[in-house]
Design a protein around this motif. Structure first.
Motif, PDB file in Angstrom:
ATOM      1  N   THR A 148       0.810  -1.215   0.000  1.00  0.00           N
ATOM      2  CA  THR A 148       0.000   0.000   0.000  1.00  0.00           C
ATOM      3  C   THR A 148       0.844   1.266   0.000  1.00  0.00           C
ATOM      4  N   TYR A 149       1.897   1.277   0.837  1.00  0.00           N
ATOM      5  CA  TYR A 149       2.657   2.512   1.039  1.00  0.00           C
ATOM      6  C   TYR A 149       4.082   2.482   0.489  1.00  0.00           C
ATOM      7  N   GLY A 150       4.590   1.314   0.155  1.00  0.00           N
ATOM      8  CA  GLY A 150       5.977   1.185  -0.272  1.00  0.00           C
ATOM      9  C   GLY A 150       6.834   0.688   0.871  1.00  0.00           C
ATOM     10  N   VAL A 151       7.899   0.002   0.542  1.00  0.00           N
ATOM     11  CA  VAL A 151       8.756  -0.603   1.565  1.00  0.00           C
ATOM     12  C   VAL A 151       9.448   0.452   2.414  1.00  0.00           C
ATOM     13  N   GLN A 152      10.019   1.451   1.781  1.00  0.00           N
ATOM     14  CA  GLN A 152      10.804   2.431   2.518  1.00  0.00           C
ATOM     15  C   GLN A 152       9.960   3.313   3.420  1.00  0.00           C
ATOM     16  N   ALA A 153       8.686   3.459   3.094  1.00  0.00           N
ATOM     17  CA  ALA A 153       7.813   4.315   3.898  1.00  0.00           C
ATOM     18  C   ALA A 153       7.339   3.644   5.182  1.00  0.00           C
TER      19      ALA A 153
ATOM     20  N   ASN B  61       7.700  -2.682  -7.969  1.00  0.00           N
ATOM     21  CA  ASN B  61       7.756  -1.605  -6.985  1.00  0.00           C
ATOM     22  C   ASN B  61       8.962  -1.754  -6.062  1.00  0.00           C
ATOM     23  N   SER B  62       9.190  -2.968  -5.575  1.00  0.00           N
ATOM     24  CA  SER B  62      10.296  -3.211  -4.653  1.00  0.00           C
ATOM     25  C   SER B  62      11.645  -3.040  -5.340  1.00  0.00           C
ATOM     26  N   PHE B  63      11.719  -3.479  -6.579  1.00  0.00           N
ATOM     27  CA  PHE B  63      12.970  -3.313  -7.324  1.00  0.00           C
ATOM     28  C   PHE B  63      13.257  -1.824  -7.523  1.00  0.00           C
ATOM     29  N   GLY B  64      12.223  -1.053  -7.826  1.00  0.00           N
ATOM     30  CA  GLY B  64      12.403   0.375  -7.997  1.00  0.00           C
ATOM     31  C   GLY B  64      12.896   1.052  -6.733  1.00  0.00           C
ATOM     32  N   GLU B  65      12.409   0.573  -5.586  1.00  0.00           N
ATOM     33  CA  GLU B  65      12.813   1.167  -4.310  1.00  0.00           C
ATOM     34  C   GLU B  65      14.170   0.671  -3.830  1.00  0.00           C
ATOM     35  N   LEU B  66      14.433  -0.623  -3.994  1.00  0.00           N
ATOM     36  CA  LEU B  66      15.572  -1.244  -3.310  1.00  0.00           C
ATOM     37  C   LEU B  66      16.573  -1.947  -4.214  1.00  0.00           C
ATOM     38  N   GLY B  67      16.244  -2.072  -5.495  1.00  0.00           N
ATOM     39  CA  GLY B  67      17.078  -2.895  -6.376  1.00  0.00           C
ATOM     40  C   GLY B  67      18.540  -2.513  -6.418  1.00  0.00           C
ATOM     41  N   SER B  68      18.833  -1.224  -6.309  1.00  0.00           N
ATOM     42  CA  SER B  68      20.224  -0.775  -6.417  1.00  0.00           C
ATOM     43  C   SER B  68      20.999  -0.925  -5.115  1.00  0.00           C
ATOM     44  N   THR B  69      20.307  -1.133  -4.000  1.00  0.00           N
ATOM     45  CA  THR B  69      20.987  -1.192  -2.701  1.00  0.00           C
ATOM     46  C   THR B  69      20.824  -2.524  -1.980  1.00  0.00           C
ATOM     47  N   ALA B  70      19.958  -3.380  -2.477  1.00  0.00           N
ATOM     48  CA  ALA B  70      19.699  -4.662  -1.820  1.00  0.00           C
ATOM     49  C   ALA B  70      19.820  -5.788  -2.841  1.00  0.00           C
TER      50      ALA B  70
ATOM     51  N   MET C 195      10.019  -0.208  11.027  1.00  0.00           N
ATOM     52  CA  MET C 195       9.754  -1.311  11.949  1.00  0.00           C
ATOM     53  C   MET C 195       8.789  -0.891  13.057  1.00  0.00           C
ATOM     54  N   ASP C 196       8.805   0.374  13.454  1.00  0.00           N
ATOM     55  CA  ASP C 196       7.866   0.844  14.473  1.00  0.00           C
ATOM     56  C   ASP C 196       6.433   0.780  13.965  1.00  0.00           C
ATOM     57  N   THR C 197       6.247   1.130  12.698  1.00  0.00           N
ATOM     58  CA  THR C 197       4.910   1.037  12.101  1.00  0.00           C
ATOM     59  C   THR C 197       4.461  -0.417  12.016  1.00  0.00           C
ATOM     60  N   LEU C 198       5.370  -1.274  11.629  1.00  0.00           N
ATOM     61  CA  LEU C 198       5.048  -2.696  11.540  1.00  0.00           C
ATOM     62  C   LEU C 198       4.703  -3.245  12.922  1.00  0.00           C
TER      63      LEU C 198
ATOM     64  N   PHE D 142      12.738 -12.076  12.993  1.00  0.00           N
ATOM     65  CA  PHE D 142      13.332 -11.655  11.726  1.00  0.00           C
ATOM     66  C   PHE D 142      14.611 -10.869  12.013  1.00  0.00           C
ATOM     67  N   PRO D 143      15.740 -11.287  11.461  1.00  0.00           N
ATOM     68  CA  PRO D 143      17.007 -10.611  11.758  1.00  0.00           C
ATOM     69  C   PRO D 143      17.095  -9.182  11.253  1.00  0.00           C
ATOM     70  N   SER D 144      16.276  -8.831  10.253  1.00  0.00           N
ATOM     71  CA  SER D 144      16.343  -7.483   9.683  1.00  0.00           C
ATOM     72  C   SER D 144      15.068  -7.185   8.915  1.00  0.00           C
ATOM     73  N   LYS D 145      14.858  -5.909   8.620  1.00  0.00           N
ATOM     74  CA  LYS D 145      13.714  -5.523   7.790  1.00  0.00           C
ATOM     75  C   LYS D 145      13.848  -6.143   6.409  1.00  0.00           C
ATOM     76  N   GLU D 146      15.063  -6.191   5.884  1.00  0.00           N
ATOM     77  CA  GLU D 146      15.263  -6.756   4.553  1.00  0.00           C
ATOM     78  C   GLU D 146      14.824  -8.212   4.503  1.00  0.00           C
ATOM     79  N   SER D 147      15.042  -8.944   5.596  1.00  0.00           N
ATOM     80  CA  SER D 147      14.623 -10.352   5.613  1.00  0.00           C
ATOM     81  C   SER D 147      13.101 -10.462   5.566  1.00  0.00           C
ATOM     82  N   ILE D 148      12.401  -9.491   6.146  1.00  0.00           N
ATOM     83  CA  ILE D 148      10.939  -9.479   6.077  1.00  0.00           C
ATOM     84  C   ILE D 148      10.500  -9.216   4.639  1.00  0.00           C
ATOM     85  N   VAL D 149      11.139  -8.238   4.002  1.00  0.00           N
ATOM     86  CA  VAL D 149      10.817  -7.934   2.609  1.00  0.00           C
ATOM     87  C   VAL D 149      11.032  -9.165   1.735  1.00  0.00           C
TER      88      VAL D 149
END
Length: 198
Positions: free
Chosen positions: A27-32, A111-120, A35-38, A53-60
């Motif tokens: 709904t809002y995008g991964v970066q938005a 959507n996720s690739f657009g947000e994170l593809g270059s860094t993850a 973990m507090d919201t989750l 979950f060891p990290s937010k990335e592992s949840i994604v």
């Protein structure tokens, strides 16, 4: 037997977190979504979130894997009947139904690739594997219809483009246009097969 650091309800809580994360990320995008919201939306304490979950990335990553399984199930359901040509076109009918849903926000992989593809790199790898898997399935259907391998790539591009266009336009028209283009490509590749009735 439950491990020393595992609670009996861990699996249920993990599933609840992933369901919540899927909804929020889509709904809002991964970066938005932090973990507090989750934590607030899932009702799971932050300490337990990080234990599960060891990290937010592992949840994604796990959310995307769940989406991959759901997508494959949709595709298989769409193509379970009809001849080879009809099964190929059924993909675009499935897209039209998806685009018409109130919560449609485009392809979560794109959507996720657009947000994170270059860094993850792991996220990028999951997205590429998902898209490749779809093209491989199309290639199998094309082969069953007696078409050339290049047709699968063309049909995949139509489906991918329709997803992005529908997300931006907010209508399902892109699925209709993609289906018509697919009919043209299929007819050209399989000239011995008559066009399906409208």
């Amino acid at each position: 037997m439950t491990g020393e650091n595992q609670r009996p309800d861990d699996d249920a809580v993990r599933a609840k977190v992933l369901e919540t994360a899927d909804r929020l990320y889509y709904t809002y995008g991964v970066q938005a979504v932090g973990m507090d919201t989750l934590r607030a939306e899932s009702g799971v304490p932050l300490k337990r979130l990080y234990r599960l979950f060891p990290s937010k990335e592992s949840i994604v990553e796990q959310v995307l894997m769940g989406r991959h399984e759901a997508w494959n199930a949709l595709v298989e359901s769409a193509i379970e009947t009809g001849d080879a040509r009809q099964r190929l076109l059924a993909i675009y009918d499935m897209l039209a139904r998806w685009f018409d849903q109130d919560d449609f926000r485009g392809c979560m992989f794109i959507n996720s690739f657009g947000e994170l593809g270059s860094t993850a790199p792991r996220i990028a790898e999951i997205v590429r594997a998902h898209k490749e898997g779809f093209q491989v399935r199309l290639a199998e259907l094309v082969a069953e219809a007696g078409g050339p391998p290049s047709l699968a790539a063309q049909l995949a591009i139509l489906a991918e483009g329709a997803q992005t266009t529908a997300a931006i336009a907010g209508t399902s028209d892109a699925a209709t246009h993609a289906r018509r283009a697919a009919e043209t490509l299929i007819t050209a590749a399989l000239p011995q097969t008559p066009a399906s009735p409208r």
